[in-house]
Design a protein around this motif. Structure first.
Motif, PDB file in Angstrom:
ATOM      1  N   VAL A  82       0.878  -1.168   0.000  1.00  0.00           N
ATOM      2  CA  VAL A  82       0.000   0.000   0.000  1.00  0.00           C
ATOM      3  C   VAL A  82       0.912   1.213   0.000  1.00  0.00           C
ATOM      4  O   VAL A  82       1.800   1.322   0.852  1.00  0.00           O
ATOM      5  N   VAL A  83       0.729   2.116  -0.939  1.00  0.00           N
ATOM      6  CA  VAL A  83       1.671   3.219  -1.113  1.00  0.00           C
ATOM      7  C   VAL A  83       1.532   4.270  -0.017  1.00  0.00           C
ATOM      8  O   VAL A  83       0.623   4.226   0.808  1.00  0.00           O
ATOM      9  N   SER A  84       2.448   5.231  -0.046  1.00  0.00           N
ATOM     10  CA  SER A  84       2.690   6.127   1.088  1.00  0.00           C
ATOM     11  C   SER A  84       1.468   6.875   1.602  1.00  0.00           C
ATOM     12  O   SER A  84       1.122   6.773   2.780  1.00  0.00           O
ATOM     13  N   SER A  85       0.801   7.637   0.745  1.00  0.00           N
ATOM     14  CA  SER A  85      -0.344   8.421   1.220  1.00  0.00           C
ATOM     15  C   SER A  85      -1.479   7.529   1.695  1.00  0.00           C
ATOM     16  O   SER A  85      -2.152   7.829   2.693  1.00  0.00           O
ATOM     17  N   ALA A  86      -1.704   6.412   0.991  1.00  0.00           N
ATOM     18  CA  ALA A  86      -2.764   5.494   1.384  1.00  0.00           C
ATOM     19  C   ALA A  86      -2.449   4.848   2.728  1.00  0.00           C
ATOM     20  O   ALA A  86      -3.344   4.665   3.564  1.00  0.00           O
ATOM     21  N   ALA A  87      -1.193   4.491   2.959  1.00  0.00           N
ATOM     22  CA  ALA A  87      -0.806   3.899   4.233  1.00  0.00           C
ATOM     23  C   ALA A  87      -0.915   4.903   5.368  1.00  0.00           C
ATOM     24  O   ALA A  87      -1.217   4.544   6.511  1.00  0.00           O
ATOM     25  N   GLU A  88      -0.678   6.168   5.061  1.00  0.00           N
ATOM     26  CA  GLU A  88      -0.809   7.214   6.073  1.00  0.00           C
ATOM     27  C   GLU A  88      -2.277   7.468   6.403  1.00  0.00           C
ATOM     28  O   GLU A  88      -2.635   7.724   7.552  1.00  0.00           O
ATOM     29  N   ALA A  89      -3.131   7.370   5.386  1.00  0.00           N
ATOM     30  CA  ALA A  89      -4.558   7.624   5.589  1.00  0.00           C
ATOM     31  C   ALA A  89      -5.257   6.472   6.292  1.00  0.00           C
ATOM     32  O   ALA A  89      -6.257   6.674   6.989  1.00  0.00           O
ATOM     33  N   ASP A  90      -4.779   5.245   6.115  1.00  0.00           N
ATOM     34  CA  ASP A  90      -5.438   4.058   6.679  1.00  0.00           C
ATOM     35  C   ASP A  90      -4.375   3.179   7.332  1.00  0.00           C
ATOM     36  O   ASP A  90      -3.760   2.336   6.681  1.00  0.00           O
ATOM     37  N   LEU A  91      -4.167   3.378   8.620  1.00  0.00           N
ATOM     38  CA  LEU A  91      -3.126   2.649   9.342  1.00  0.00           C
ATOM     39  C   LEU A  91      -3.355   1.154   9.281  1.00  0.00           C
ATOM     40  O   LEU A  91      -2.418   0.371   9.071  1.00  0.00           O
ATOM     41  N   ASP A  92      -4.594   0.708   9.483  1.00  0.00           N
ATOM     42  CA  ASP A  92      -4.878  -0.726   9.501  1.00  0.00           C
ATOM     43  C   ASP A  92      -4.554  -1.376   8.167  1.00  0.00           C
ATOM     44  O   ASP A  92      -3.934  -2.448   8.114  1.00  0.00           O
ATOM     45  N   ARG A 280      -0.126  18.467   3.204  1.00  0.00           N
ATOM     46  CA  ARG A 280      -0.105  17.040   3.541  1.00  0.00           C
ATOM     47  C   ARG A 280       0.964  16.311   2.726  1.00  0.00           C
ATOM     48  O   ARG A 280       1.773  15.560   3.267  1.00  0.00           O
ATOM     49  N   ILE A 281       0.969  16.537   1.426  1.00  0.00           N
ATOM     50  CA  ILE A 281       1.956  15.884   0.566  1.00  0.00           C
ATOM     51  C   ILE A 281       3.358  16.392   0.893  1.00  0.00           C
ATOM     52  O   ILE A 281       4.307  15.612   1.001  1.00  0.00           O
ATOM     53  N   ALA A 286       8.819  15.858   2.134  1.00  0.00           N
ATOM     54  CA  ALA A 286       9.936  16.635   2.680  1.00  0.00           C
ATOM     55  C   ALA A 286      10.675  15.888   3.787  1.00  0.00           C
ATOM     56  O   ALA A 286      11.815  16.225   4.115  1.00  0.00           O
ATOM     57  N   SER A 287      10.032  14.851   4.353  1.00  0.00           N
ATOM     58  CA  SER A 287      10.699  14.066   5.398  1.00  0.00           C
ATOM     59  C   SER A 287      11.667  13.039   4.814  1.00  0.00           C
ATOM     60  O   SER A 287      12.443  12.430   5.544  1.00  0.00           O
ATOM     61  N   TRP A 288      11.618  12.852   3.488  1.00  0.00           N
ATOM     62  CA  TRP A 288      12.510  11.883   2.851  1.00  0.00           C
ATOM     63  C   TRP A 288      13.831  12.555   2.486  1.00  0.00           C
ATOM     64  O   TRP A 288      13.854  13.609   1.849  1.00  0.00           O
ATOM     65  N   PRO A 289      14.948  11.959   2.841  1.00  0.00           N
ATOM     66  CA  PRO A 289      16.242  12.544   2.472  1.00  0.00           C
ATOM     67  C   PRO A 289      16.492  12.443   0.978  1.00  0.00           C
ATOM     68  O   PRO A 289      15.897  11.618   0.281  1.00  0.00           O
ATOM     69  N   ALA A 290      17.389  13.282   0.483  1.00  0.00           N
ATOM     70  CA  ALA A 290      17.624  13.346  -0.964  1.00  0.00           C
ATOM     71  C   ALA A 290      19.079  13.131  -1.358  1.00  0.00           C
ATOM     72  O   ALA A 290      19.393  13.132  -2.546  1.00  0.00           O
ATOM     73  N   ARG A 291      19.953  12.924  -0.374  1.00  0.00           N
ATOM     74  CA  ARG A 291      21.373  12.752  -0.704  1.00  0.00           C
ATOM     75  C   ARG A 291      21.925  11.501  -0.019  1.00  0.00           C
ATOM     76  O   ARG A 291      21.832  11.376   1.208  1.00  0.00           O
TER      77      ARG A 291
END
Length: 327
Positions: A82-92, A280-281, A286-291
């Motif tokens: 389950v991809v990132s936003s969907a997993a954040e929206a539905d923990l279960d 939200r996005i 922005a919490s993901w590192p880029a280097r």
């Protein structure tokens, strides 16, 4: 060789399936059977030498994979998620698909005695987050700032431990943000990274929901598939003692991505991108590192893209090829 793919109806699963069927072998061994599993039965073209087994299967159901694991696949690609936003929206839902199903898969491998089966799992840059050094490596502490990242991090640790115990032969690839994905936007927080290129190049308008100074760590779909295939060839000793690694991506800002769009698509393509902030996005991405320092993956033979222009040029060529063939 028998290969099993979970999440086979997804973008990566479909592309991996096509590549395996085209090559007909893995690590010098003839591919004899390909089992494709997803919630909806994956589609695949018939092949004269490879047995295709396409199944609709809910891998969150207890014992769902047991019969397939009992048939002793030599290689498992675990792509179901389950991809990132969907997993954040539905923990279960995220826990059931991303974590519980992975643990069940590992326990199924253990029960079936698949100690020599290579299990390749797709993880994510989202396993990192929070206060981090300027440049990360494979051993940087995992401090995810999303449920998706947390679920992937837990799976990584489990696969490492089951491999340490000799219960399975695991390899975890932390995928950069994949750009440019074909098709339509999905529920992933990073979906915009493809949309701001794909839609304008196709003559459609789109929205950029993040600041243009935001940096991403990216990789092309083709290089990700190459990495998945290469992961099947590495001896377990080369992966131990820590089975997870970041693939060699490119660090690129959204502004630089849009500049490549302008260079390859023209001012009219760039004008199709509007800027509408979505907190939200932005908070997730922005919490993901880029280097990253990815010397370990490179030493093991994984290869990244040369530059961002190459990524977009390949996408344009791939979109044009089917049209040319239809003429």
């Amino acid at each position: 060789m028998h290969v099993l793919i979970t999440g086979a109806a997804g973008f990566l699963g479909q592309r991996l399936t096509r590549t395996l069927l085209e090559r007909g072998e893995v690590n010098g061994k003839a591919l004899t059977r390909l089992t494709l599993v997803d919630r909806v039965a994956p589609a695949a073209p018939a092949h004269e030498r490879i047995t295709l087994d396409c199944r609709a299967l809910d891998i969150t159901r207890p014992g769902a994979l047991d019969s397939l694991l009992g048939e002793r696949p030599a290689l498992i690609y675990h792509l179901a998620a389950v991809v990132s936003s969907a997993a954040e929206a539905d923990l279960d839902l995220g826990m059931q698909v991303n974590f519980d199903a992975t643990r069940a898969l590992l326990e199924g491998c253990r029960a079936a005695g698949l100690a020599d089966t290579r299990l390749v799992m797709a993880s994510s840059v989202a396993v990192y987050g929070g206060e981090l050094p300027a440049v990360l490596d494979d051993m940087t502490a995992l401090t995810p700032q999303s449920s998706y990242g947390t679920q992937k991090a837990m799976c990584e640790l489990l696969i490492n431990d089951y491999s340490r115990r000799g219960l399975v032969d695991g390899c975890v690839l932390r995928l950069p943000t994949i750009v440019v994905r074909p098709g339509r936007p999905n529920a992933a927080a990073s979906s915009f990274a493809s949309s701001i290129l794909r839609e304008p190049l196709g003559g459609e308008s789109t929205v950029c929901p993040v600041p243009t100074e935001l940096e991403l760590f990216v990789m092309s779909p083709g290089r990700v598939i190459d990495a998945l295939l290469h992961a099947a060839t590495l001896p377990g000793d080369a992966l131990a003692p820590y089975r997870s690694m970041m693939l060699p991506g490119l660090t690129v800002s959204v502004a630089a991505m849009l500049e490549v769009l302008r260079e390859l698509g023209g001012e009219e393509a760039l004008a199709r991108v509007s800027h509408e902030p979505d907190p939200r996005i932005e908070s997730i991405v922005a919490s993901w590192p880029a280097r990253f320092e990815t010397q370990r993956a490179e030493r093991l033979g994984f290869v990244g893209d040369r530059d961002f222009h190459e990524i977009v040029r390949i996408f344009i060529t791939e979109q044009e090829t089917p049209r040319e063939r239809s003429r």
